[in-house]
Design a protein around this motif. Structure first.
Motif, PDB file in Angstrom:
ATOM      1  N   SER A   7     -37.453 -19.893  21.995  1.00 32.09           N
ATOM      2  CA  SER A   7     -36.187 -19.658  21.302  1.00 32.09           C
ATOM      3  C   SER A   7     -36.292 -18.504  20.322  1.00 32.09           C
ATOM      4  N   THR A   9     -33.613 -15.132  18.192  1.00 28.78           N
ATOM      5  CA  THR A   9     -32.407 -14.308  18.158  1.00 28.78           C
ATOM      6  C   THR A   9     -32.555 -13.096  19.071  1.00 28.78           C
ATOM      7  N   ASP A  11     -33.171  -9.739  18.671  1.00 32.82           N
ATOM      8  CA  ASP A  11     -32.323  -8.582  18.361  1.00 32.82           C
ATOM      9  C   ASP A  11     -33.159  -7.501  17.679  1.00 32.82           C
ATOM     10  N   LEU A  35     -31.404 -18.517  23.541  1.00 31.85           N
ATOM     11  CA  LEU A  35     -30.948 -17.404  22.716  1.00 31.85           C
ATOM     12  C   LEU A  35     -29.942 -17.899  21.683  1.00 31.85           C
ATOM     13  N   SER A  36     -30.301 -17.770  20.426  1.00 32.42           N
ATOM     14  CA  SER A  36     -29.421 -18.208  19.346  1.00 32.42           C
ATOM     15  C   SER A  36     -28.385 -17.149  19.029  1.00 32.42           C
ATOM     16  N   GLU A  37     -27.123 -17.546  18.927  1.00 34.50           N
ATOM     17  CA  GLU A  37     -26.072 -16.596  18.519  1.00 34.50           C
ATOM     18  C   GLU A  37     -26.312 -16.124  17.084  1.00 34.50           C
ATOM     19  N   ASN A  38     -26.543 -17.032  16.173  1.00 32.70           N
ATOM     20  CA  ASN A  38     -26.917 -16.769  14.782  1.00 32.70           C
ATOM     21  C   ASN A  38     -26.185 -15.580  14.152  1.00 32.70           C
ATOM     22  N   LYS A  41     -27.306 -13.513  10.932  1.00 34.39           N
ATOM     23  CA  LYS A  41     -28.273 -12.415  10.943  1.00 34.39           C
ATOM     24  C   LYS A  41     -27.629 -11.061  11.254  1.00 34.39           C
ATOM     25  N   PRO A  43     -26.519  -9.538  14.090  1.00 35.98           N
ATOM     26  CA  PRO A  43     -27.272  -8.828  15.134  1.00 35.98           C
ATOM     27  C   PRO A  43     -26.559  -7.570  15.603  1.00 35.98           C
ATOM     28  N   ALA A  47     -24.392 -11.906  21.753  1.00 33.88           N
ATOM     29  CA  ALA A  47     -25.269 -12.832  22.467  1.00 33.88           C
ATOM     30  C   ALA A  47     -25.315 -12.504  23.957  1.00 33.88           C
ATOM     31  N   ARG A  50     -27.473  -9.435  24.451  1.00 28.03           N
ATOM     32  CA  ARG A  50     -28.887  -9.768  24.309  1.00 28.03           C
ATOM     33  C   ARG A  50     -29.398 -10.547  25.522  1.00 28.03           C
ATOM     34  N   THR A  76     -31.652 -25.563  18.387  1.00 29.50           N
ATOM     35  CA  THR A  76     -32.314 -25.171  19.629  1.00 29.50           C
ATOM     36  C   THR A  76     -33.142 -26.302  20.212  1.00 29.50           C
TER      37      THR A  76
END
Length: 382
Positions: A7, A9, A11, A35-38, A41, A43, A47, A50, A76
């Motif tokens: 797991s 991000t 980016d 893959l975390s949208e997060n 951060k 990015p 998503a 990425r 996650t």
């Protein structure tokens, strides 16, 4: 093990991430990259973008047992367990990493009843590589050449395009122009960076790297010499287009590449005044340089030649790219012609005439002489 998860991000995804994925492949039949949208951060890429970059990076390695899943609104470890993944893998680079990851592992299992975690330690050359590290490289002259060492090719390509896109939007002041003008400028950005121009697979030197390096040189020149903003814009416009048409014109006529690029610029209908930049593009024609004048000619030619005065690693990348550009020439003929070209430029540098602009001469002339002399010696000894 049937499945293992990884797991982050991503980016961007780095060579360190790729190493962990490959380690995971040795432990399980299938690897699921969560893959975390997060959005916290902020990015660079969405998503979905990425996800595509990760998939392309794995496909380029021939890894057909890796899938990418976007995690939305869930932890996650809990999302992994819902998909039948009972074990996650994490890379540990430092003791600080271990303390942090150990806390996350305890939370995942004891609080969330999610997947467990196993830890792996990357090799020494990847020990400092992270997305934050890679992002911090961006900006100074040569940043793209350095970044290229730490990320897979699809991630590098996407990052460079994103950087160029921001430069392009600033040049055309996207914040003030209307939707029609933006759409028109967008079309030209795609065309210039696409497969038929700077982004083409046949472009080994006059490519996206060349664009990034030159635009960085222009930015630093402007910051140090404080020219008129209008002149900076003209140099940037000319640089974007000066190698857009490379080699003989597509029509097969005797038109030089510079003339073809100048006409392409005049036909693009970007901005209000185009004649000044067209004249500057024409002035970069080395076959005409003694006869075509422009007040910014020395600046643009110096930007183009600045690659000669870079450090060993960047200059090495440049020489390898030039060899690929002329791969159609046999080694003996290439060495002869390259040595002749280098000897000509070296003489000009020794006479203080290679860089017509004083700023670039001060920055690069001495190092350019060293680089060219070393390359000639290597070619002679081959």
């Amino acid at each position: 093990m049937e499945k293992i998860g990884f797991s982050g991000t991503f980016d961007p995804i780095t060579n360190g991430h790729m190493w962990v994925i490959n380690e995971a492949r040795s432990l399980a039949d299938e690897v699921v990259v969560f893959l975390s949208e997060n959005p916290a951060k902020k990015p660079r890429f969405s998503a979905e973008e990425r996800k595509s970059i990760i998939a392309l990076s794995c496909a380029q390695q021939g890894w057909d047992n890796v899938q990418v899943v976007i995690v939305k609104g869930d932890y996650t470890a809990r999302a992994a367990k819902k998909q039948g993944v009972h074990c996650l893998i994490r890379g540990i680079r430092t003791t600080a990493d271990f303390d942090y990851e150990n806390l996350i592992q305890q939370t995942n299992v004891d609080v969330l009843q999610g997947a467990k975690t196993i830890f792996v330690m990357p090799p020494r050359d990847l020990g400092s590589v992270s997305s934050s590290f890679v992002k911090a490289l961006e900006g100074p002259i040569g940043w793209n050449w350095i970044m290229k060492k730490f990320v897979p090719a699809p991630a590098y390509h996407a990052w460079v395009l994103s950087w160029l896109r921001r430069e392009w939007e600033t040049l055309w002041d996207y914040d003030t122009i209307d939707a029609t003008a933006i759409a028109h400028a967008d079309d030209w950005f795609v065309r210039l960076t696409g497969a038929t121009m700077y982004g083409g697979p046949q472009r080994h030197y006059h490519n996206l790297d060349h664009l990034v390096h030159g635009l960085c040189e222009i930015r630093v020149w402007a910051a140090n010499t404080r020219p008129e903003p209008a002149d900076v814009a003209i140099v940037k416009q000319a640089f974007w287009f000066h190698d857009a048409e490379y080699g003989p014109a597509a029509s097969g006529s005797d038109m030089t590449a510079e003339e073809a690029s100048a006409r392409l610029w005049l036909d693009c209908h970007l901005g209000q005044e185009r004649e000044d930049a067209a004249a500057l593009i024409r002035a970069t024609d080395h076959f005409q340089e003694a006869h075509v004048e422009h007040r910014l000619k020395d600046v643009l030619l110096s930007v183009d030649l600045a690659i000669l005065g870079q450090d060993d690693e960047v200059y090495g990348n440049y020489t390898r790219a030039i060899r690929q550009e002329y791969i159609h020439l046999p080694d003996v003929k290439y060495r002869q012609e390259r040595c002749a070209a280098l000897a000509h430029m070296c003489r000009k540098a020794e006479a203080g005439q290679l860089f017509g602009n004083a700023y670039f001469a001060e920055q690069y002339n001495e190092r350019a002489i060293e680089n060219m002399q070393r390359e000639m010696a290597q070619l002679a000894a081959a």
